[in-house]
Design an enzyme around this catalytic site. Sequence first.
Site, short mmCIF file in Angstrom:
data_model
loop_
_atom_site.label_atom_id
_atom_site.label_comp_id
_atom_site.label_asym_id
_atom_site.label_seq_id
_atom_site.Cartn_x
_atom_site.Cartn_y
_atom_site.Cartn_z
CE1 TYR A 159 -3.83 -2.09 5.20
CE2 TYR A 159 -2.97 0.09 4.70
CZ TYR A 159 -3.53 -1.10 4.28
OH TYR A 159 -3.79 -1.29 2.95
CB SER A 200 -0.87 0.01 1.26
OG SER A 200 -1.51 1.26 1.40
N1 LIG Z 1 -8.74 0.31 -1.01
C1 LIG Z 1 -7.59 0.94 -0.89
O1 LIG Z 1 -7.54 2.17 -0.91
C2 LIG Z 1 -6.31 0.15 -0.76
C3 LIG Z 1 -5.10 0.85 -0.92
C4 LIG Z 1 -3.91 0.15 -0.80
C5 LIG Z 1 -3.91 -1.21 -0.53
N2 LIG Z 1 -5.10 -1.85 -0.36
C6 LIG Z 1 -5.05 -3.30 -0.08
O2 LIG Z 1 -5.73 -3.99 -1.11
C7 LIG Z 1 -6.30 -5.19 -0.60
C8 LIG Z 1 -7.77 -5.25 -0.94
O3 LIG Z 1 -8.41 -4.12 -0.41
P1 LIG Z 1 -9.94 -3.71 -0.71
O4 LIG Z 1 -9.99 -2.24 -0.67
O5 LIG Z 1 -10.46 -4.44 -1.87
O6 LIG Z 1 -10.61 -4.21 0.65
P2 LIG Z 1 -11.57 -5.45 1.01
O7 LIG Z 1 -11.80 -5.37 2.47
O8 LIG Z 1 -12.76 -5.43 0.10
O9 LIG Z 1 -10.68 -6.71 0.64
C9 LIG Z 1 -10.00 -7.48 1.59
C10 LIG Z 1 -10.48 -8.91 1.47
O10 LIG Z 1 -9.67 -9.75 2.29
C11 LIG Z 1 -10.53 -10.69 2.90
N3 LIG Z 1 -9.90 -11.19 4.13
C12 LIG Z 1 -9.67 -10.50 5.28
N4 LIG Z 1 -9.08 -11.33 6.19
C13 LIG Z 1 -8.94 -12.54 5.59
C14 LIG Z 1 -8.40 -13.78 6.01
N5 LIG Z 1 -7.90 -13.94 7.25
N6 LIG Z 1 -8.41 -14.81 5.14
C15 LIG Z 1 -8.92 -14.65 3.89
N7 LIG Z 1 -9.44 -13.50 3.44
C16 LIG Z 1 -9.45 -12.45 4.28
C17 LIG Z 1 -11.83 -9.96 3.19
O11 LIG Z 1 -12.92 -10.85 3.35
C18 LIG Z 1 -11.94 -9.09 1.93
O12 LIG Z 1 -12.68 -9.76 0.92
C19 LIG Z 1 -5.99 -5.20 0.91
O13 LIG Z 1 -4.81 -5.95 1.14
C20 LIG Z 1 -5.74 -3.73 1.20
O14 LIG Z 1 -4.91 -3.56 2.33
C21 LIG Z 1 -6.30 -1.20 -0.47
#
Ligand SMILES: NC(=O)c1ccc[n+]([C@@H]2O[C@H](COP(=O)([O-])OP(=O)(O)OC[C@H]3O[C@@H](n4cnc5c(N)ncnc54)[C@H](O)[C@@H]3O)[C@@H](O)[C@H]2O)c1
Length: 261
Positions: A164, A154
């Site tokens: 985080y 991220s």
């Molecule tokens: N949205 C943003 O702005 C952003 C920016 C940078 C990085 N990210 C990263 O991108 C990834 C996806 O983010 P998103 O925005 O789609 O969020 P999201 O919450 O929709 O996706 C995260 C997914 O991980 C799953 N998850 C959580 N714990 C788990 C576990 N123990 N085992 C299996 N699955 C598990 C959740 O059910 C969810 O579907 C994450 O790693 C997040 O940190 C997001």
Amino acid sequence: MTFSLDQFRLDNKVALVTGAGGRGNSIGRAYALGLAAAGASVVVADLNQPGAAAVADEIRAAGGNAVSVVVDIADPASVRAMAATAATAFGGVDILVNNAGLMAELKSEQAVDVSLEEWNRIMNVNVTGALNCVQAVVPMMRQRGGGKIINQTSGGAFPAISIYGISKLALVGLTTTLARQLGRENINVNAIAPGNTTSDAGKQLTPDDSPFIQFLQANVAMRVRGAPDELVGALLLLCSTAGDWITGQVIHVDGGWVLRP
Ligand SMILES: NC(=O)c1ccc[n+]([C@@H]2O[C@H](COP(=O)([O-])OP(=O)(O)OC[C@H]3O[C@@H](n4cnc5c(N)ncnc54)[C@H](O)[C@@H]3O)[C@@H](O)[C@H]2O)c1
């Protein structure tokens, strides 16, 4: 060899995406659909069973191959079962996308005050979870003569200003270490560092009027927010033979938020 656009195709490849079954609009869903559009068979893995099944259905409805599997990436036995599902469904794994993570559900606690229990919960999913998946999948990649691993870090790790962020910076260390150790086995290991992405979780975490969005507006070179689909191009580069000579890198897809020092 002359470059061909076909190098971006993933026909006959198997991709496993964790966290691909989020509710609604998630980055993992965009990754899974993008990999399927490029021709890969996709293992849609998530803690959320209905969400994972819905994304696999969406891929199949569009003519692709997909299975869904419930996994808790923090639990090595559950991760081994996920890998076994991939082997049964498609014969192995060529591409592992470590996308699952805890983000929007985290409280912004100060490191100095955080309980050890909460610290361990975050690290067990965001860092150890990725390692568990690597350990379960790399033996299958070795059998297939190589593979691609993509870790989802991220912009919030550059610099890390939250727990985080610390967990996402640890993923960068995992990326460079694995890249060195697996390179001679034709396994590329890279990371994608998205900026503020308009997944449902992203919008929940940082609404338009949040101080963080104001901070980004003052600092990001281009658009502050990007859609999940805007991350897919970088993913396909790192997953395909077009990216065969790229390893140990972090690709920032963030409109120019994190700039090189
Ligand atoms: N949205 C943003 O702005 C952003 C920016 C940078 C990085 N990210 C990263 O991108 C990834 C996806 O983010 P998103 O925005 O789609 O969020 P999201 O919450 O929709 O996706 C995260 C997914 O991980 C799953 N998850 C959580 N714990 C788990 C576990 N123990 N085992 C299996 N699955 C598990 C959740 O059910 C969810 O579907 C994450 O790693 C997040 O940190 C997001």
